[in-house]
Every structure is written in structure tokens, then in C-alpha cells.
Design an enzyme around this catalytic site. Structure first.
Site, PDB file in Angstrom:
ATOM      1  N   GLU A 110       1.874 -12.287   1.317  1.00  0.00           N
ATOM      2  CA  GLU A 110       1.385 -11.783   2.614  1.00  0.00           C
ATOM      3  C   GLU A 110       0.007 -11.175   2.435  1.00  0.00           C
ATOM      4  O   GLU A 110      -0.304 -10.665   1.359  1.00  0.00           O
ATOM      5  CB  GLU A 110       2.317 -10.668   3.134  1.00  0.00           C
ATOM      6  CG  GLU A 110       3.745 -11.079   3.322  1.00  0.00           C
ATOM      7  CD  GLU A 110       4.659  -9.871   3.579  1.00  0.00           C
ATOM      8  OE1 GLU A 110       4.162  -8.787   3.922  1.00  0.00           O
ATOM      9  OE2 GLU A 110       5.880 -10.042   3.408  1.00  0.00           O
ATOM     10  N   LYS A 112      -2.666  -8.250   2.616  1.00  0.00           N
ATOM     11  CA  LYS A 112      -2.513  -6.786   2.567  1.00  0.00           C
ATOM     12  C   LYS A 112      -3.618  -6.190   3.434  1.00  0.00           C
ATOM     13  O   LYS A 112      -4.779  -6.120   3.023  1.00  0.00           O
ATOM     14  CB  LYS A 112      -2.623  -6.289   1.125  1.00  0.00           C
ATOM     15  CG  LYS A 112      -2.348  -4.809   0.981  1.00  0.00           C
ATOM     16  CD  LYS A 112      -2.286  -4.401  -0.484  1.00  0.00           C
ATOM     17  CE  LYS A 112      -1.883  -2.957  -0.662  1.00  0.00           C
ATOM     18  NZ  LYS A 112      -2.826  -2.009  -0.108  1.00  0.00           N
ATOM     19  N   ARG A 133       3.700   7.866   6.698  1.00  0.00           N
ATOM     20  CA  ARG A 133       4.374   7.762   5.410  1.00  0.00           C
ATOM     21  C   ARG A 133       4.570   9.140   4.768  1.00  0.00           C
ATOM     22  O   ARG A 133       5.598   9.425   4.165  1.00  0.00           O
ATOM     23  CB  ARG A 133       3.593   6.849   4.452  1.00  0.00           C
ATOM     24  CG  ARG A 133       4.426   6.481   3.239  1.00  0.00           C
ATOM     25  CD  ARG A 133       3.757   5.390   2.437  1.00  0.00           C
ATOM     26  NE  ARG A 133       2.760   5.938   1.554  1.00  0.00           N
ATOM     27  CZ  ARG A 133       3.003   6.295   0.302  1.00  0.00           C
ATOM     28  NH1 ARG A 133       4.198   6.115  -0.213  1.00  0.00           N
ATOM     29  NH2 ARG A 133       2.055   6.798  -0.441  1.00  0.00           N
ATOM     30  N   LYS A 284       5.861 -10.440  -2.883  1.00  0.00           N
ATOM     31  CA  LYS A 284       7.197  -9.837  -2.903  1.00  0.00           C
ATOM     32  C   LYS A 284       8.202 -10.899  -3.340  1.00  0.00           C
ATOM     33  O   LYS A 284       8.093 -12.056  -2.921  1.00  0.00           O
ATOM     34  CB  LYS A 284       7.600  -9.352  -1.501  1.00  0.00           C
ATOM     35  CG  LYS A 284       6.681  -8.318  -0.926  1.00  0.00           C
ATOM     36  CD  LYS A 284       7.003  -8.031   0.538  1.00  0.00           C
ATOM     37  CE  LYS A 284       5.950  -7.089   1.088  1.00  0.00           C
ATOM     38  NZ  LYS A 284       6.012  -6.925   2.530  1.00  0.00           N
ATOM     39  N   LYS A 308      -4.897  -6.896  -5.812  1.00  0.00           N
ATOM     40  CA  LYS A 308      -6.054  -6.266  -5.157  1.00  0.00           C
ATOM     41  C   LYS A 308      -7.293  -7.162  -5.179  1.00  0.00           C
ATOM     42  O   LYS A 308      -7.557  -7.844  -6.167  1.00  0.00           O
ATOM     43  CB  LYS A 308      -6.396  -4.952  -5.869  1.00  0.00           C
ATOM     44  CG  LYS A 308      -5.293  -3.923  -5.838  1.00  0.00           C
ATOM     45  CD  LYS A 308      -5.163  -3.266  -4.497  1.00  0.00           C
ATOM     46  CE  LYS A 308      -6.155  -2.130  -4.368  1.00  0.00           C
ATOM     47  NZ  LYS A 308      -5.915  -1.362  -3.135  1.00  0.00           N
ATOM     48  N   CYS A 402     -48.489   6.809   8.173  1.00  0.00           N
ATOM     49  CA  CYS A 402     -47.939   5.520   7.769  1.00  0.00           C
ATOM     50  C   CYS A 402     -48.065   5.368   6.249  1.00  0.00           C
ATOM     51  O   CYS A 402     -49.152   5.565   5.700  1.00  0.00           O
ATOM     52  CB  CYS A 402     -48.706   4.414   8.487  1.00  0.00           C
ATOM     53  SG  CYS A 402     -48.316   2.781   7.850  1.00  0.00           S
ATOM     54  N   CYS A 418     -46.130   3.221  13.256  1.00  0.00           N
ATOM     55  CA  CYS A 418     -47.533   3.404  12.912  1.00  0.00           C
ATOM     56  C   CYS A 418     -48.341   2.840  14.081  1.00  0.00           C
ATOM     57  O   CYS A 418     -48.061   1.754  14.574  1.00  0.00           O
ATOM     58  CB  CYS A 418     -47.839   2.625  11.635  1.00  0.00           C
ATOM     59  SG  CYS A 418     -49.597   2.393  11.392  1.00  0.00           S
TER      60      CYS A 418
END
Ligand code: IVH
Length: 664
Positions: A110, A112, A133, A284, A308, A402, A418
Site C-alpha cells: 500500500e 504510505k 494515536r 503487510k 521509506k 542595487c 532597482c
């Protein structure tokens, strides 16, 4: 009453269905107007008969008062985290290890999505609680906030006694950018990345703020449940979809590490095309009986791992700031960074865009900052880690001169520019602009660049002194083309209007409309060159800042020298040939046109209005006199209403023109 109850239930179900099709399936079934009408009808019934209000009524998504703090709620089943595989090799190792003990293992792959996880508890199909969580055992009760997220159903599409749905709360990359821009404009703290923006928005004490943030929920699993039976993760995702959720997609089922790596590579390649940020894939074990045998560590399941992706965001230090002068003289601050590798590229400098951004993010030299680089996107600093300041960080100053030519610098909106007419940094683009304003065929980008490169032009006045022989020095210029361009310029010198002369100077904020207004006001170049503040600010559309810019520009000695040099070349300023009479109604009035007109194209109506004396501009401001509105008008109409600008319909417009004899 029975009729009302029936209609009420019908409305709740209809609106929930339309929400589901719109937000979850991305497939709208009705027009906004029809939807709004149903919602209005529902709210009216609820106002009259509050005792009818159902827990899954769409009205229950909003309207909750802010709370002082979030109470804690337990997760019935612990919410663990995932172990990480940092690269393809680690993914392969992990899969091979599982296959040694369970050769029959299948793996579900899947995406992430990088957001913040949330558990939503449903009892008898109705949303009861939403819990962050937290520490995995207990989290914060963010129920009222979660209800504002339209992809979270208030009632499940099937009868379920109890299920705890888990997933990710996300904000799209686009909405994250918009949110930060909005926060910046209100001088509020921005978010470092979409993950923080999603988490911060979900944890707002005031649900009304959460409701305004465009959050999405994507389900990836379940916690506790009753009276249901699943054999594997695939069945879980299928069921989550059936009860009304968006689930993480695309998914794949594979048997070995080769296929898993293939999926990993495919997702990595497509990472930038996803509207939400991806930080990897999740692998998984599909079968639940194997999951149970593998079990858990105290932190994470042994049956799943996150593969990752390389980070799109890193922290680094701002070593210095330099200033770049771009086309049209805009001075851009650029941060020099301690080099960091971000998703495969070394980043050592980032544009800070303008000084408003520097001030709002409060970036200082010596600061530790978050830098993001997503795919092809140009790297940018998203926030400063103020906690890491040591006290010796240096404020980034706005340059007084400038950095290229030491010319004067003025503020023009969010930019500093400028104003020196012979600044080498902007000379080529200024020449190209002159080519455009004076309609000199052949004086385009390439020619302008070459004229500067070959030192044939050192300031804008030089263009009026060039000879045929000079042009022949340019690449791709033979005698005929050189003579042609030379003749074009001589033709211009025979006479241009004051409006074009002013416009050609490229004074900051003085484009077409303001040049016209200035020319109308002062009539002669001499009067314009000697204008004062009071005269300037009496012109509609010219306020303090623009007036000051014009005065600074005209007072600059170098600019005065160049204007004289242009006139000394023999260039004449002539009065505009009036092909049409001016309109009493529109003369000197600031006019904006929006929508489609039946008798004119956009270009035609602008040209026509200008020819009868109107000052046509592209955007509505307080100074606009009239807005002419055609079919399908845009946001200009609302702006005009806001500023009380007189609105003229297409019919009224034609009536005015007829009454003045411009139309039959
Ligand atoms: S499964 C026991 N699947 O990643 C934990 N998590 O770094 C099972 N995440 O806390 C997690 N997409 O918030 C799972 N398809 C996905 C996911 C996913 C994003 C998040 C989730 C988790 C974090 C771990």
C-alpha cells in the site's frame, strides 16, 4: 408531521449520499446549486423541529463550540507504529526472512501517505468517537473535529455493530501551499510540511477552524471490531471501501521481494503525481493467521514494515544571504545553505522570493531551517526552527542600493526594485519590453540579449543611436534585416505618444493604465517630468507608494541623463491621433470588463473603450469607476460589489454607446 419526518430522513440520506459521491468517489452527482438548496431545506426543518436532528445529519459536521482542551480516550486495541526499511535491500531482507518461516506468505503493498493517524469508533454504524494515536494506548478525543472531514462518514453504508477504523488524516500538497500562503498573509505561523499542517488542523481546539482546512481521511486498517470476520488485509480494505471510506490506493498483492521492489520503484517514480505526500510504501503480510503467528514487538507489528522513500525535507543552516537582480530590476534575496541532500539532489541555495516572506517566516542568517524539495519542485524554506537559535543570528536587511549597479532601490508591492535605467542586470529585458511597447518588429528577446552581450547597448537610450552597421554585428543579422530594424526604430523616433514614452521608461507600478492616466493628466513631457506629489495623487489609481516611486525615479540624476539622451537622439513626442470622438460617459474613467460580451471580443472592447477615452484596467480596485459585466463574469464582480463600484450590464453598456452615437 409524518410528511415532514419522511422528507427530513430523505434529505439526510440524500445529502450524505451526495457527499459520499463528491468527496469519497470524486464523482459529483448534483450541481452546487441543487445541493445547497437541499441543505437549506434540511437546516430549515432542523431549526423548526430540533428534536428530529439525527446524529448522522450533515448539519452535525459543524457548529460545535471550541473546547479548552481535549479529553483523553483509550484505544480499545493498541495503536502501534511501523518499523522502517530504509532502502530496497532492507525491504528484500525483511520479505525473505518472513518467507523462510512462512513460504506461503503473501504481501499486500500500500502507499504510505504522510499525514497523522486517527482511529474512528463506530457503534451501530454511527460515528461515536475519533481518537488521535497519542501514545498508542490512549489519544485525544477529536470527535468534533473529525466530523468536519467530509471523507469520514457519520453513518456507515452497512450495518455494523462495532468497528474501529484506522487511517491517515491528510492535506493535499496544493491545499498545504494555499494554507501556508493564507497564514503568511495573516502574519500567522506557517506549517513546516503537509504532515504538520494535517496534524495541527486536526488538533484545533475550535472545530470551526478544522472545518475550513481541506482535510481528507484515507483508511488503511482496523482496530477492535465485533461480529465481523476477516481472513486477510485485502478483505479489510475491500470492506472499508464498502462501508463508505476512501482507502489507500493503488494496492498490490505479491509473493516475493522482486514484485515488492517493483511496486516500491513504481510508487517512487509516481510520487510527485499524487495529490498527497507519500513517504514510502507499507508492506503487510496479507493473511491474518500468519500475522498472528508473527506477532508484535512493544512498538510495532512484526508482520508489517514501512519501505521509506528518500526524505523530501531536511533541516540545514542558513550561512548567508545574497541578492540577485532579475529581469525588470526585482531584487530577490537568496539563502546560501549548508549543503544538504534532499531526495537525491544537493541543495545549497534557495530563493526567498521577496522580503515579505523573509519577514513573515522570520528567517535570519545563522538560523536552522526546514528545506523541502519535492520532485521537480524548486526547493524552499518552509519554516525556521526558532528553538535552535543561539542569539547571534543576523537579521536579513533590505538592500538600500542595487547590488549590481548601486542604483536606487524602491518598494513596489511585495518587491524591491532597482530603478536605474542603465542597470546592466535588467538592461536586456528592458530593451525587450521597449520593443513590445513601441511595437518595434525585430527587437525581441534574442536581439535584446545580443545587443547587451556585444556591448552595443549600455543603457536604454543607446537603442535610438544604433546604426545599420551596428545591427550587422549581431548574429543572424544580414544587411536587409539590419536595415529593416534600423528603419523600424527611425519610424518610432518620428513620433510616439506621451503615454508610450512614459510606459517605455518602465517605472515600477507604471504599466499601460497608469501611463495613460499620467499622460492624460500632464499632457506634455515637460509637465510630467516636473510633476509633484499632490498632482500625482490626484490621479485615480495612484496612491502614496506609486507617487513616491514616480518621484524617486524622475529625481534620479542618472535617469534624468538617460531621458535627455533619448530625446537628444531625435525622438519626438506627438499627440495621439484621435480616430474617434471621446465618450462623455467613459472619458478618463477607470473601467474594467469581466465576462463575455456578445458584440465584442475582449481585445476589441478594450481597444474600443480606450479609443473613446476610457482607462481600461485588468483588475477591480477601490479606484475603479465602472465594471462592465458580460456573460459568466468572474470574481471581479464580487470585488466590484465589495468596493461599491458602479456595475454596468452588457445591455446598459450598449445603451450608453447608442445614446452617445457610437452604436446604431
Ligand atoms: S499500517 C500497526 N498502512 O504510517 C501500525 N500505516 O509510520 C499499522 N501510515 O502510524 C500501520 N499509510 O499513521 C499503515 N497504508 C498504511 C499507512 C500507514 C500511512 C502511517 C500510520 C502509521 C505510520 C507509521
Amino acid at each position: 408531521m409524518e410528511e415532514i419526518i419522511k422528507r427530513y430522513n430523505e434529505l439526510v440520506e440524500l445529502i450524505n449520499k451526495y457527499d459520499y459521491y463528491y468527496y469519497v468517489l470524486d464523482n459529483p452527482l448534483v450541481s452546487d446549486a441543487e445541493y445547497d438548496e437541499l441543505k437549506r431545506e434540511l437546516l430549515e426543518i432542523e431549526k423548526k423541529y430540533p428534536f428530529l436532528i439525527r446524529a448522522d445529519s450533515p448539519s452535525q459536521r459543524v457548529g460545535f463550540a471550541p473546547s479548552k482542551e481535549f479529553r483523553e480516550l483509550p484505544h480499545k486495541e493498541q495503536m502501534l507504529s511501523l518499523d522502517n526499511a530504509q532502502n530496497e535491500e532492507e525491504i528484500s531482507e525483511w520479505i525473505k526472512k518472513i518467507k523462510r518461516d512462512f513460504p506461503e506468505a503473501e504481501f499486500i503493498l500500500e502507499p504510505k501517505f504522510d499525514g497523522t493517524s486517527l482511529e474512528i469508533v463506530y457503534e451501530n454504524s454511527i460515528l461515536k468517537y475519533a481518537i488521535t494515536r497519542g501514545d498508542g494506548l490512549k489519544g485525544e478525543d477529536v470527535t468534533n473535529n473529525a466530523k468536519t472531514i467530509k471523507t469520514i462518514p457519520l453513518r456507515l453504508l452497512k450495518d455494523v455493530k462495532r468497528i474501529d477504523v484506522r487511517g491517515e488524516v491528510l492535506i493535499s500538497k496544493q491545499d498545504f501551499k494555499k494554507l501556508n500562503e493564507e497564514l503568511l498573509s495573516k502574519n500567522e505561523k506557517t506549517f513546516a510540511n503537509p504532515r504538520n499542517a494535517a496534524a495541527g488542523s486536526l488538533r484545533q481546539l475550535d472545530p470551526n477552524i478544522t472545518a475550513k482546512r481541506k482535510l481528507t481521511f484515507i483508511a488503511w486498517g482496523i482496530g477492535y471490531y465485533e461480529n465481523l470476520d476477516f481472513q486477510n488485509q485485502f478483505e479489510v480494505l475491500k470492506f472499508l471501501k464498502e462501508i463508505g471510506f476512501k482507502v489507500s490506493e493503488p494496492i498490490a498483492i505479491c509473493k516475493d521481494e522482486k514484485e515488492a521492489i517493483e511496486f516500491y520503484r513504481k510508487m517512487l517514480k509516481e510520487r510527485d503525481n499524487f495529490p498527497f505526500e507519500l513517504d514510502g510504501i507499507v508492506i503487510k503480510v496479507n493473511q491474518f493467521y500468519i500475522q498472528n503467528e508473527l506477532g508484535w514487538t512493544i512498538k510495532s507489528p512484526k508482520w508489517a514494515i514501512a519501505g521509506k522513500f528518500p526524505a523530501v525535507e531536511r533541516t540545514t543552516k542558513v550561512i548567508d544571504v545574497i541578492y540577485q537582480v532579475g529581469r525588470m530590476g526585482i531584487i530577490t534575496p537568496v539563502a546560501i545553505l549548508e549543503p544538504v541532500e534532499i531526495s537525491g539532489a544537493v541543495v545549497s541555495r534557495v530563493s526567498l522570493h521577496n522580503f515579505d516572506i523573509v519577514r513573515n517566516l522570520d528567517i535570519r542568517i545563522g538560523d536552522w531551517v526546514y528545506v523541502r524539495r519535492a520532485g521537480e519542485v524548486i526547493p524552499e524554506i518552509t519554516s525556521v526552527i526558532k528553538e535552535r537559535r543561539e542569539g547571534n543570528e543576523k537579521i536579513i536587511e533590505i538592500p538600500k542600493n542595487c547590488p549590481v549597479c548601486q542604483g536606487q532601490v524602491i518598494k513596489d508591492g511585495a518587491y524591491y526594485k532597482c530603478i536605474n535605467l542603465s542597470c546592466p542586470a535588467k538592461l536586456a529585458s528592458h530593451l525587450e519590453y521597449i520593443g513590445e511597447v513601441l511595437e518595434i518588429e525585430g527587437l525581441g528577446e534574442a536581439t535584446a540579449n545580443n545587443l547587451v552581450k556585444l556591448n552595443l547597448v549600455k543603457d536604454i537610450a543607446d537603442i535610438f543611436y544604433l546604426t545599420v552597421a551596428d545591427f550587422m554585428k549581431l548574429p543572424n543579422f544580414a544587411e536587409i534585416s539590419s536595415r529593416k530594424l534600423y528603419n523600424e526604430i527611425q519610424k518610432v523616433k518620428e513620433g510616439i505618444t506621451l503615454e508610450k514614452f512614459i510606459m517605455m521608461l518602465g517605472i515600477p507600478s507604471i504599466g499601460k493604465a497608469n501611463s495613460k492616466a499620467l499622460a492624460n493628466k500632464f499632457k506634455t513631457l515637460e509637465k510630467f517630468l516636473n510633476c509633484n506629489y499632490v498632482e500625482l495623487t490626484s490621479i485615480g489609481g495612484i496612491g502614496h507608494e506609486i507617487a513616491m516611486n514616480v518621484l524617486k525615479f524622475l529625481k534620479d540624476e542618472n535617469n534624468q541623463r538617460i531621458i535627455k539622451k533619448i530625446l537628444d537622439s531625435g525622438l519626438k513626442i506627438v499627440e495621439e491621433k484621435k480616430e474617434t470622438r471621446t465618450s462623455k460617459f467613459f472619458y478618463n474613467k477607470k473601467v474594467v470588463v469581466t465576462g463575455e460580451l456578445s458584440k465584442f471580443t475582449r481585445e476589441e472592447v478594450i481597444k474600443f473603450l480606450e479609443s473613446i477615452g476610457a482607462i481600461v484596467s485588468n483588475s477591480v480596485s477601490r479606484k475603479t469607476d465602472y465594471l462592465i459585466v458580460g456573460k459568466n463574469p468572474g470574481s471581479k464582480l464580487q470585488m466590484a460589489q465589495k468596493y461599491n463600484v458602479k456595475i454596468i450590464s452588457e445591455e446598459e453598456f450598449y445603451e450608453i454607446l447608442k445614446s452617445e452615437g457610437f452604436l446604431q
